[in-house]
Design a protein around this motif. Structure first.
Motif, PDB file in Angstrom:
ATOM      1  N   ARG A  57       0.820  -1.212   0.000  1.00  0.00           N
ATOM      2  CA  ARG A  57       0.000   0.000   0.000  1.00  0.00           C
ATOM      3  C   ARG A  57       0.856   1.264   0.000  1.00  0.00           C
ATOM      4  N   LEU A  58       1.985   1.222   0.694  1.00  0.00           N
ATOM      5  CA  LEU A  58       2.863   2.386   0.705  1.00  0.00           C
ATOM      6  C   LEU A  58       3.467   2.623  -0.679  1.00  0.00           C
ATOM      7  N   ALA A  59       3.855   1.537  -1.359  1.00  0.00           N
ATOM      8  CA  ALA A  59       4.406   1.683  -2.708  1.00  0.00           C
ATOM      9  C   ALA A  59       3.376   2.292  -3.649  1.00  0.00           C
ATOM     10  N   ARG A  67       9.408   4.750   0.144  1.00  0.00           N
ATOM     11  CA  ARG A  67       9.857   5.922   0.923  1.00  0.00           C
ATOM     12  C   ARG A  67       8.897   7.088   0.739  1.00  0.00           C
ATOM     13  N   GLU A  68       8.545   7.335  -0.516  1.00  0.00           N
ATOM     14  CA  GLU A  68       7.651   8.452  -0.797  1.00  0.00           C
ATOM     15  C   GLU A  68       6.267   8.198  -0.203  1.00  0.00           C
ATOM     16  N   GLY A  69       5.836   6.932  -0.247  1.00  0.00           N
ATOM     17  CA  GLY A  69       4.561   6.584   0.361  1.00  0.00           C
ATOM     18  C   GLY A  69       4.547   6.845   1.856  1.00  0.00           C
ATOM     19  N   LEU A  70       5.640   6.525   2.534  1.00  0.00           N
ATOM     20  CA  LEU A  70       5.762   6.804   3.961  1.00  0.00           C
ATOM     21  C   LEU A  70       5.672   8.296   4.248  1.00  0.00           C
ATOM     22  N   LEU A  71       6.381   9.092   3.453  1.00  0.00           N
ATOM     23  CA  LEU A  71       6.351  10.544   3.647  1.00  0.00           C
ATOM     24  C   LEU A  71       4.946  11.107   3.453  1.00  0.00           C
TER      25      LEU A  71
END
Length: 315
Positions: free
Chosen positions: A101-103, A292-296
């Protein structure tokens, strides 16, 4: 590592750092993280910790996660604890669905709004996450996902590169990955959208960005040219053929690949080809972004919630 500040169109990058550490090297054979692999990863994380401290990042604003290698390895939790003690970074092992989901969240603005479905493919070292989304109204909704326990490191270790012709070897890797994703957990009717050209793929990871660099003939990697690039299925296959012709030494000399990725890049190409055979898509969008971008973006969304509540309370 990615440090960023919110901006109107998403976020502005303050600092970033990446290094290939191959943490999952040997894991498929032993079930444990290798000592040398852990040392490489630890040294990279130590540098991340130093850069985070230098930028004055509040520890409560820091999200640090670990994925397949630490999920699978018997000594994964012990490595996480070593990192916490030695670097101050508190890594959280996330499960496959959260990783998937984050990706997807990191790539959302690369979806073509005119299509009816999208398949996001995130190729890692020890696993590959696939996410199927369909268009409902003005947004895309997750229809299903799977985490195939095959990544570039595991596939390359299963299929050592032979001397001489590489076609049969490459085909064996494609078939291996094809078997791993044969039972997709989605309605089979969704495939018709791909066959009929009403869907497209998004590839995120070094597997697709390396193919993009070869396709563009870049003499140095340029994210602004790669991220968001549209490639055809034929473009991907032609780039893979080029990589086979180059040989190991030629791949290592390519500026968009380098010696650290030279023995893995064709495994990544084989994974992408297996997915394209299973879910035919003439168009593939390249994403130099993902987890990483999904987390941000997730953290920034959470940050906005209490602000809205405070504004409502004052009004």
């Amino acid at each position: 590592m990615l440090i960023a500040k919110p901006a109107r169109d998403g976020f502005r990058v303050v600092d970033s750092f990446s290094r290939i550490v191959r943490l999952g090297e040997g894991l498929s054979r032993t079930g444990r993280l290798d000592d040398a692999a852990m040392e490489r990863a630890y040294e990279a994380l130590l540098l991340c910790g130093e850069r985070v401290a230098k930028k004055g990042v509040d520890s409560s604003r820091l999200m640090a996660v670990a994925t397949q290698a630490c999920r699978q390895a018997e000594n994964g939790p012990a490595f996480i604890e070593r990192v916490r003690v030695g670097t101050g970074l508190k890594l959280r092992i996330i499960d496959p669905i959260e990783e998937a989901r984050l990706a997807v969240r990191g790539c959302l603005n690369l979806f073509d709004p005119s299509v009816e479905a999208v398949l996001v493919v995130d190729v890692g070292g020890g696993s590959t996450e696939l996410n199927w989304l369909s268009k409902r109204g003005d947004s895309f909704v997750l229809e299903g996902w799977m985490s195939a326990p095959v990544g570039v490191v595991t596939l390359a270790e299963r299929h050592p590169e032979p001397a001489g012709a590489l076609d049969d070897w490459y085909e064996a890797m494609v078939n291996d990955m094809g078997a791993a994703i044969a039972e997709a957990p989605v309605n089979p009717a969704l495939r018709e959208l791909f066959v009929s050209g009403r869907a497209h793929m998004v590839g995120t990871s070094g597997a697709i960005t390396s193919l993009a660099g070869i396709h563009l003939g870049l003499r140095r990697y340029q994210r602004n040219l790669v991220d968001g690039l549209w490639m055809t299925r034929g473009d991907c296959e032609a780039a893979a053929d080029t990589l086979k012709r180059l040989g190991a030494a030629g791949r290592a000399a390519e500026p968009c690949i380098g010696p650290d990725r030279a023995d893995l890049v064709l495994a990544g190409a084989a994974i992408m080809e297996a997915v394209q055979r299973a879910w035919p898509s003439e168009r593939v969008r390249v994403a130099d972004r993902g987890l990483r971008e999904g987390l941000l973006l997730q953290q920034m969304r959470e940050d906005r919630k209490p602000n809205r509540r405070r504004r409502r309370g004052r009004s």
